[in-house]
Each structure stands twice: as C-alpha cells, then as structure tokens.
Motif scaffolding. Structure first.
Motif, PDB file in Angstrom:
ATOM      1  N   ALA A   1       0.831  -1.205   0.000  1.00  0.00           N
ATOM      2  CA  ALA A   1       0.000   0.000   0.000  1.00  0.00           C
ATOM      3  C   ALA A   1       0.866   1.256   0.000  1.00  0.00           C
ATOM      4  O   ALA A   1       0.550   2.247  -0.676  1.00  0.00           O
ATOM      5  N   PHE A   2       1.946   1.228   0.757  1.00  0.00           N
ATOM      6  CA  PHE A   2       2.911   2.337   0.792  1.00  0.00           C
ATOM      7  C   PHE A   2       3.444   2.637  -0.599  1.00  0.00           C
ATOM      8  O   PHE A   2       3.511   3.797  -1.030  1.00  0.00           O
ATOM      9  N   GLN A   3       3.807   1.592  -1.317  1.00  0.00           N
ATOM     10  CA  GLN A   3       4.397   1.765  -2.644  1.00  0.00           C
ATOM     11  C   GLN A   3       3.395   2.302  -3.666  1.00  0.00           C
ATOM     12  O   GLN A   3       3.768   2.999  -4.617  1.00  0.00           O
ATOM     13  N   GLU A   4       2.119   2.008  -3.456  1.00  0.00           N
ATOM     14  CA  GLU A   4       1.095   2.404  -4.412  1.00  0.00           C
ATOM     15  C   GLU A   4       0.459   3.759  -4.084  1.00  0.00           C
ATOM     16  O   GLU A   4      -0.284   4.313  -4.909  1.00  0.00           O
ATOM     17  N   ASP A   5       0.724   4.294  -2.907  1.00  0.00           N
ATOM     18  CA  ASP A   5       0.092   5.530  -2.448  1.00  0.00           C
ATOM     19  C   ASP A   5       0.861   6.725  -3.018  1.00  0.00           C
ATOM     20  O   ASP A   5       1.984   7.031  -2.602  1.00  0.00           O
ATOM     21  N   LYS A   6       0.240   7.427  -3.951  1.00  0.00           N
ATOM     22  CA  LYS A   6       0.920   8.525  -4.635  1.00  0.00           C
ATOM     23  C   LYS A   6       1.246   9.679  -3.687  1.00  0.00           C
ATOM     24  O   LYS A   6       2.310  10.295  -3.796  1.00  0.00           O
TER      25      LYS A   6
END
Length: 459
Positions: free
Chosen positions: A12-17
């Motif tokens: 989720a961290f990696q996908e959160d712009k």
C-alpha cells in the motif's frame, strides 16, 4: 498464501501517490544537514519546510528571531467552531560523524531496502514531519479538500540541544496555539512486541560540568603517596553523590519528587517491557544492572531521578607512560529529573552536597536544563487516541504515562496548557542517534493511516 500485514502495508505504501510524494520530500530533507550543535543548515531546512507546507495549502510563519528558526504551519478547518490539533516536531538532528558506523548507505542519504528506510533523521524526527503531512493531504484528497479540525504544525530546530529559545517562540505565538484539544508529540516507537507505544510524558534533565584544579602544574608521581590529585579528588566527590545501587545522594532531592499515582504505576507494570535481562541482551552488559527486582527497577527507570557521568577527562592518555599527578580533572554530568524537580534548584543542592561532603574545591557549572512533564492518560483527547490506535494496530498498544527519555514537553505544556500524547513510526531498534537510524516501511505507512484517522475523528 496471503500477504502478512507488514507485506500488505508495504504494498500500500508503494502504491500511495501522496505518500510517495512525501517520501521524495523526506529524501530531500535527510540530504540537507540541519544540526544545531554544529550550526549547520538550520535556515535552509526551515525554508524548505516553509515552502513545502505553503505548497500544501498552509498559512506558514518562518520566524528567525533566535538562533534556530521556528516554523509554524496552519491548516484551517472548513467547519465552524472546529477544535485544534497540534503536531510538535523538530527538524534538527544529531550529527553523524566518523565515530559512527553506517552499514546501510550514507547517513545523509535516504536508503531503502525491502522492509526499512535508513538515514539520519528518518525517525528522529524528519520522517514524522513528512508522514503527518501526507496523512493530512490524504484526508483532504478523500474529502474534497475539507478539514474537520484546525491542524497546526510547529517545528523547531534545537530539540537536540535542549530546545534553546523554544519557550520564547511559544510565548510569542501563544494566542494562536492556546486552547488546542490535543498536541501530538514529535515521535514514538513500537516496542519489542510490536505494540504501538503511546506515552504521555518524559523526564527532565539538568546537565553540568564539574572540574578541579589541584595545582598550577602536573607533579611527578613519586609524590603520589603524600599529594592529592585532581583526579582522585574529583572521582571521590562524584562517588559521594551516588549510592552503590544508583540512588542519588543529594539532601532534599527526593522530598520534592512527585510520586506516581496508582494508575501510573499500574500502566508501567502492565506495559513496560524494559527489564534487567532485556538491557543486558540489548547492550551486551558485562556489569550487573543496579536494580534487579522488577517493581523497583521500573519505578527507578520511569519515576525517579538518576545521576550519570557522561564523560571524564584528566591526566595523560597518550602513548606509553607519563608518571604524573594530574593537576586538572573534569567531567560532564547529568541528572535526569521527574516532575516537581527544578533544574537550577537541583544543581544548587548538588553544590551544597559537595561542600557538605568535603569537596568544596569542585567547580560546578550549569550547561542546560529541562523540567519533566507527565500527562493525564485518562484525559478524553488522549483516551480517543488510545482507542483509535487499538482499532488500527494489529499487535495492540502499550500505554505509558511517561518515558525515561527527555524532551521539552514541560516547556510546551507550561506555555500552551494542552494535553500531550506521544506516538510515532519508530521501532524497538530504530537506532536513534546511532548508526543505521531506521524505520520500517510498514510502520511509516501505519502512522500515516493513524494520523489520518485521528483527523477524521473530529468530523
């Protein structure tokens, strides 16, 4: 097999712009040295923060009245009669000089692997600034730019040097900061059980230099049996201030100590994980701890003062032998304080005690002092944080009325009279002030989520 909670948080961290944009700012902040002790980069980083928060829509004040600039960023609520939430943070860090070993990249570069982020200030305290700003922006993005609560960030640049001049800034902006519902402290950690620690206070401190001049020059050591030395005199004087079990031997000191109440003792008994065995393992201790029985150990650690020799300097320490009686000796000292102990008063008591013990030649010079503070963990605003954290934290929470560490909580509370709770994105091995300072990526993202939910709780 499904993802673990940590793996899910990392994904989720990696996908959160919004969060990834914040990490870009964190990368820049870590690359910018801002060290009060060395007078490096304070204005540059304060200016970067001013521009960052203005870009996010805040009304920002950058005040350079004192050595470390003060940054205050205000996001106004979009509803009438809204309460106010304050985040206290600091943008200064301790140095990362050649005396520290970094195995995970360079200290002033943000280094990431599959599970962790490394860099000076990633936990203490620049990472908390970017995570909390990302949380606010994330809430606004999901709610058409609305805010149910006024949010104020105050960021100082001298926390690692006793928060010099913070009290002056707080007095100056008291009218804009008073009356807040809650203040979230700079940082916090998860403990060894991965429980999120929520702490409501910290110890104070008084630090001081002690020195002895026993002669105009060093003397041949053949006179060691008939002439006293600065070294022995100072060591004996310092030894007279502490019992073998670590209790401070200063008359009247414990008469002023604010004793913990039953709830505070119970919280520490339930949630504190620190133990003699734990410390022995973490630090590979070769000397026994001063207290072994659990209740006495915890009471000393959290609720009683302590005295420490930070460093000693005397005599010849070069190669080979130099047979002298040193004419000079000095040491750097500290006493950790608990509520109702005043730094200057404690130091006055130390001076009187040394004279009473027969060591009137010891010169005592004040260096810095901060009072202690302890929150009411039953206050409604803090109780709300605890309940939110319980719902969002898989491994549960650890509620502590205070921490053994030191910070300017008393300074902030004295000026603003606001309830204070401390929690953050660190872990049990974040290595603050040491090499390879780090946070877990999953913990960083969990902190963003918790702060976002805290803002939402004011709807």
């Amino acid at each position: 097999m499904g993802q673990t909670n940590e793996q899910a948080q990392i994904a989720a961290f990696q996908e959160d712009k919004i969060v990834q944009e914040g990490i870009g700012h964190l990368r820049k902040l870590i690359s910018m040295k801002s060290i009060f002790a060395q007078q490096i980069g304070l204005l540059e980083v304060a200016t970067y923060l001013k521009n960052l928060f203005e870009s996010a829509g805040a009304e920002v004040i950058l005040d350079q009245s004192h050595t470390a600039p003060f940054v205050m960023a205000r996001f106004a609520a979009t509803v009438p009669n809204a309460k106010t939430l304050i985040f206290y943070n600091h943008y200064d860090t301790v140095p990362a000089d050649s005396d520290q070993i970094w195995l995970k990249g360079q200290p002033f570069e943000l280094t990431m692997d599959e599970t962790h982020m490394y860099g000076r200030g990633v936990d203490d305290d620049k990472g908390h600034i970017t995570a909390r700003l990302s949380a606010l922006q994330s809430y606004q993005a999901k709610n058409d730019g609305q805010l149910p609560v006024n949010v104020i960030f105050i960021m100082e640049g001298a926390e690692e040097s006793a928060s010099v001049d913070l009290d002056k800034y707080l007095v100056k902006y008291k009218d804009q900061l008073s009356g807040a519902d809650l203040l979230i402290w700079e940082q916090g950690h998860r403990n060894a059980l991965n429980q999120l620690e929520i702490a409501g206070g910290n110890k104070g401190i008084v630090t001081f230099d002690v020195s002895v001049q026993s002669a105009e020059l060093d003397i041949h050591s053949s006179y060691g049996g008939v002439i006293d030395s600065a070294s022995w005199y100072l060591l004996s004087g310092l030894q007279s201030l502490r019992s073998p079990d670590g209790r401070v031997l200063v008359d009247g000191l414990y008469d002023q100590v604010q004793e913990p109440n039953e709830q505070e003792l119970a919280l520490v008994e339930e949630f504190a994980l620190t133990s003699p065995e734990n410390l022995t393992e973490i630090y590979s201790l070769t000397l026994p701890t001063l207290l072994e029985e659990r209740k006495a150990f915890l009471k000393r650690l959290y609720f009683e003062p302590s005295i420490t020799i930070e460093g000693l300097s005397t005599g010849y320490l070069g190669q080979g032998v130099k047979t002298i009686i040193p004419a000079q000796a000095s040491a750097k000292m500290e006493i950790r304080l608990v509520p109702d102990l005043d730094p200057q008063d404690v130091l006055d008591k130390v001076r009187k005690q040394l004279v009473k013990n027969g060591f009137d030649r010891v010169q005592v010079d004040f260096t810095l002092g901060i009072k202690s503070y302890r929150s009411d963990m039953t206050a409604p605003a803090i109780a709300k944080v605890i309940e939110l954290a319980k719902k969002l934290t898989v491994d549960g929470v650890s509620v502590l009325p205070t921490s053994p560490g030191t910070g300017p909580m008393h300074t902030v509370f004295h000026a603003l009279q606001v309830q204070i709770a401390g929690f953050g994105l660190g872990n049990a091995n974040s290595r603050d002030h040491a090499g390879d300072e780090n946070v877990k990526i999953a913990d960083y993202y969990s902190h963003v989520q918790l702060i976002e939910e805290l803002i939402a709780s004011y709807e």
